[in-house]
Design a protein around this motif. Structure first.
Motif, PDB file in Angstrom:
ATOM      1  N   ARG A 123       0.827  -1.214   0.000  1.00 62.44           N
ATOM      2  CA  ARG A 123       0.000   0.000   0.000  1.00 62.44           C
ATOM      3  C   ARG A 123       0.859   1.260   0.000  1.00 62.44           C
ATOM      4  N   GLY A 124       1.865   1.248  -0.871  1.00 56.61           N
ATOM      5  CA  GLY A 124       2.684   2.433  -1.093  1.00 56.61           C
ATOM      6  C   GLY A 124       3.912   2.545  -0.218  1.00 56.61           C
ATOM      7  N   LYS A 125       4.044   1.706   0.805  1.00 58.99           N
ATOM      8  CA  LYS A 125       5.180   1.780   1.725  1.00 58.99           C
ATOM      9  C   LYS A 125       6.123   0.604   1.472  1.00 58.99           C
ATOM     10  N   GLN A 126       7.412   0.931   1.309  1.00 61.03           N
ATOM     11  CA  GLN A 126       8.378  -0.134   1.056  1.00 61.03           C
ATOM     12  C   GLN A 126       8.532  -0.999   2.299  1.00 61.03           C
ATOM     13  N   ILE A 127       8.560  -2.313   2.086  1.00 59.44           N
ATOM     14  CA  ILE A 127       8.652  -3.247   3.207  1.00 59.44           C
ATOM     15  C   ILE A 127       9.754  -4.274   2.958  1.00 59.44           C
ATOM     16  N   LYS A 128      10.233  -4.838   4.050  1.00 55.49           N
ATOM     17  CA  LYS A 128      11.156  -5.968   4.014  1.00 55.49           C
ATOM     18  C   LYS A 128      10.448  -7.132   4.700  1.00 55.49           C
ATOM     19  N   ILE A 129      10.395  -8.272   4.050  1.00 57.11           N
ATOM     20  CA  ILE A 129       9.697  -9.436   4.603  1.00 57.11           C
ATOM     21  C   ILE A 129      10.738 -10.501   4.910  1.00 57.11           C
ATOM     22  N   LYS A 130      11.161 -10.565   6.154  1.00 52.98           N
ATOM     23  CA  LYS A 130      12.293 -11.428   6.500  1.00 52.98           C
ATOM     24  C   LYS A 130      11.910 -12.895   6.671  1.00 52.98           C
ATOM     25  N   ASP A 131      10.625 -13.157   6.994  1.00 54.45           N
ATOM     26  CA  ASP A 131      10.193 -14.538   7.188  1.00 54.45           C
ATOM     27  C   ASP A 131       8.666 -14.595   7.138  1.00 54.45           C
ATOM     28  N   PRO A 132       8.067 -15.797   7.132  1.00 56.21           N
ATOM     29  CA  PRO A 132       6.613 -15.913   7.064  1.00 56.21           C
ATOM     30  C   PRO A 132       5.886 -15.240   8.223  1.00 56.21           C
TER      31      PRO A 132
END
Length: 525
Positions: free
Chosen positions: A71-80
């Protein structure tokens, strides 16, 4: 630059995603955007990179490079777990379930409801039952996962995601193990989720499903995002051609069958399931050399137990299974294989492959102790490797190495590996249960041709499939099963989906034909 409104900002944007495994790029600069309130389909050949891309979005893999925006914000997804906190949930093609746990325990695992220091399973089960009722995902919360069907396990995976209140839901081949009726129900579920404002990503190889369910579809080819279409305004033929890069035929050209001697004779067979319920009830069926008999029926009417009884995976309570004159009733799977049976199982994970073993060894798993794969009890790697390389090339199994573990392959490539092994064996009977499950249209076309070729070589083919199009396309005759009995056998050239559908509910051939005639008369009036 015009600023986007909240409604215009995509729920998910994946920009320039690259994922490399050594020198191999599974994802090679992929771009994808998914809107709130839409069903966005991903279409591509087996091994094109779809599941890898979604494993990145769900936190199972980390990208080599690229950016993800929620939703427009950069994210980092490190794990489930991080993905779940962000409201991203994935219904995996390969079930992430623990057989020894109950359905409810699997659903709440990692998201447990507690009352003080204790697990509040009672409250959790109430929430699960509410979801079961709302989305019509019939499954018993108290049942052990080891005791439920493949289709029910799929429902558990869907319930796991819904239980965690995900706003972005990824469905990875969710219909691969469902019946036509269950597929239609799932499409309704996905549309309801989208109507609630959730973003739904659907990975499927079934082109008609995309046109029924999706709003947009992005084609991924060789790890790259190729093109995005309005799903309602693009033909299945166009999608197929864009996906594989060539024209694809949806019908199998085959010669007129020339049946020979009886190869498989099933006489008054009765089989019970693990719950001691009779699932095959006095069933008789004969298949001759050089013909394909398709078995059509609603899931749960004895197809699984019939196949397992023929192949030695289940015990028969009564009756006989005769293979080319030899009684193989209740013999071990190895003896039945040696007698001349090839088996493409409906569940490749449980009965088709050893996931931790290399692909090369999986391709000789039934004959590793025989020449040329063994000599004086010692495995002969050159012969095993040569066999594997030949089959991988012939059946277009996309791998990085024949020494790669079978569990690391995409679901479609696992299926192609099983089909390659079974159809390459010198057998009299081929038992093909859901043989094209999880395959793309190009691979389905190839496998259908191979099954037709096996028939023309004089083998008897028993085809069990929930895909009526597949049954009608490949079969010479169709046996309809209901409540563990063969209701009738019809000529594939002279029947219809409507007639088969009525017979699958338990009507005889004549009664089904009367119903259709009555319906036509009412329409004319």
């Amino acid at each position: 630059m015009v600023k986007q409104t909240t409604e215009e900002i995509p729920a998910i944007e994946m920009k320039h995603i690259v994922k490399k495994f050594g020198d191999f790029a599974a994802n090679d600069d992929i771009n994808l955007d998914v809107k709130n309130g839409e069903i966005h389909a991903l279409l591509g050949e087996n091994g094109a990179g779809k599941s890898t891309l979604m494993n990145i979005l769900s936190g199972l893999l980390q990208p080599t490079s690229g950016e993800i925006f929620l939703r427009g914000k950069q994210i980092k997804i490190k794990d489930p777990a991080a993905a779940a906190k962000l409201g991203i949930g994935m219904v995996h093609q390969h079930f992430m379930l623990i057989d020894a746990f109950t359905v409810a325990e699997n659903i709440i695992l990692g998201a447990e409801t507690t009352k003080g220091l204790f697990l509040d399973l009672k409250t959790a089960k109430k929430e699960i039952q509410t979801l079961v009722d709302k989305y019509k995902l019939a499954v018993d919360p108290d049942a052990l996962v080891s005791d439920i069907s493949v289709g029910q396990q799929q429902r558990v995976e869907i319930l796991k995601t819904l239980y965690r209140k995900a706003d972005v839901l990824i469905f990875d081949e969710p219909t691969a193990v469902l019946t036509p009726q269950e597929i239609q129900e799932l499409i309704v579920i996905m549309k309801n989720l989208a109507a609630e404002g959730k973003a739904v990503i659907l990975i499927t190889h079934k082109l008609e499903e995309i046109r029924q369910a999706a709003d947009r579809v992005t084609v991924i080819r060789a790890g790259k995002s190729y093109e995005t279409f309005d799903a309602k305004n693009v033909s299945a033929l166009t999608l197929a051609e864009k996906m594989v890069g060539r024209k694809v035929s949806f019908t199998t050209e085959k010669t007129v069958a020339k049946p020979g001697r009886n190869i498989l004779e099933i006489k008054n067979l009765s089989v019970k399931n693990a719950e001691d319920v009779t699932k095959v009830d006095g069933l008789s069926l004969t298949i001759r050399a050089g013909e394909i008999i398709g078995v059509a029926g609603i899931d749960g009417n004895g197809q699984t137990e019939l196949v397992q009884a023929i192949t030695g995976l289940s015990h028969c309570q009564a009756g006989q299974v005769i293979l080319d004159g030899d009684d193989i009733t209740n013999k071990s799977p190895r003896k039945i294989i040696k007698a001349g049976t090839s088996h493409i199982p409906e569940d490749r994970l449980r009965h088709g492959l050893e996931m931790d073993m290399s692909l090369a060894y999986n391709l000789v798993i039934q004959s590793f102790y025989e020449a040329p794969y063994a000599k004086m009890g010692i495995l002969q790697w050159p012969a095993i490797a040569d066999h594997a390389n030949k089959l991988v090339k012939q059946f277009d199994v996309k791998i990085t190495s024949i020494e790669e573990a079978a569990g690391s392959l995409s679901g479609g490539n696992q299926q192609k590996a099983v089909v390659a092994r079974e159809l390459s064996r010198d057998s009299k009977l081929v038992v093909a249960a859901q043989p094209t499950r999880g395959l793309d249209v190009g691979a389905i076309e190839y496998i259908h041709k191979q099954l037709a070729n096996q028939r023309d070589l004089g083998k008897a083919i028993l085809l069990v499939s929930f895909e009526l199009d597949e049954i009608l396309d490949l079969s010479d005759k169709i046996a309809v099963i209901s409540s563990g009995k063969i209701i009738g056998i019809v000529d594939a050239k002279n029947t219809t989906k409507e007639e088969l559908g009525l017979m699958m509910t338990g009507l005889s051939v004549s009664d089904a034909q009367k119903e259709l005639a009555t319906a036509k008369t009412e329409v004319k009036q």
